[in-house]
Design a protein around this motif. Structure first.
Motif, short mmCIF file in Angstrom:
data_model
loop_
_atom_site.label_atom_id
_atom_site.label_comp_id
_atom_site.label_asym_id
_atom_site.label_seq_id
_atom_site.Cartn_x
_atom_site.Cartn_y
_atom_site.Cartn_z
N ASN A 1 -22.04 63.42 53.91
CA ASN A 1 -23.01 63.41 55.01
C ASN A 1 -23.36 64.80 55.53
O ASN A 1 -23.82 64.94 56.66
CB ASN A 1 -22.53 62.53 56.16
N LYS B 1 -25.56 63.62 58.32
CA LYS B 1 -25.23 63.69 59.74
C LYS B 1 -25.25 65.13 60.26
O LYS B 1 -25.45 65.36 61.45
CB LYS B 1 -23.85 63.07 59.98
N CYS C 1 -27.20 63.24 64.55
CA CYS C 1 -27.08 61.95 65.24
C CYS C 1 -26.98 62.15 66.74
O CYS C 1 -26.61 63.09 67.25
CB CYS C 1 -25.85 61.19 64.81
#
Length: 153
Positions: free
Chosen positions: A59, A95, A153
């Protein structure tokens, strides 16, 4: 001026001129190109910028190289490339986006912070360890890398 942003798979001489401006070691550049998502900015047929995105940890995407032609610097091309990279990361469910730059790279540090990146740490003597020749930037020997990141995020 109409700027086209698109992926490329084979680095040309024009790409290398930009890539080596941001990272002076052809060996280092070649080590990450084949594992990366390579993006170019073009005006007409002229390549005016590149950004190289390397998936690292789960991520996480790292901008390992970004460069804009001298003739087009200061016109927002770097910011366009970074915004493209951030959107690319979101689309691929990343992310975090990371980037590293030289401690003497004041223009880059300014741009990255304007784009939402925050400093995470200093990798002391990174450039001394990874490059055979000294790099002089802004009349200072470049030794340390500033690591930065942005959480999506």
């Amino acid at each position: 001026m109409s700027v086209i942003i698109e992926r490329f798979t084979k680095a040309t001489k024009s790409h290398y001129e930009l890539l080596l401006d941001a990272d002076p070691s052809r060996k280092v550049v070649d080590s990450y190109l084949s594992k990366s998502h390579c993006i170019e900015a073009k005006v007409g047929l002229k390549v005016i910028g590149v950004i190289i995105l390397l998936p690292t940890r789960p991520n996480t995407l790292e901008i390992v190289n970004i460069a804009v032609s001298n003739d087009f610097q200061g016109q927002g091309i770097g910011r366009i490339l970074i915004e493209y990279a951030l959107e690319f990361a979101r689309e691929h469910e990343m992310k975090t986006v990371e980037i590293g730059t030289g401690s003497t790279s004041v223009g880059a540090l300014y741009l990255y912070q304007k784009c939402g990146f925050r400093m995470t740490h200093i990798d002391k003597d990174f450039f001394s360890r990874h490059y055979d020749e000294k790099i002089i930037e802004n009349e200072i020997e470049l030794r340390d890398m500033v690591r930065m990141s942005q959480d999506l995020c």
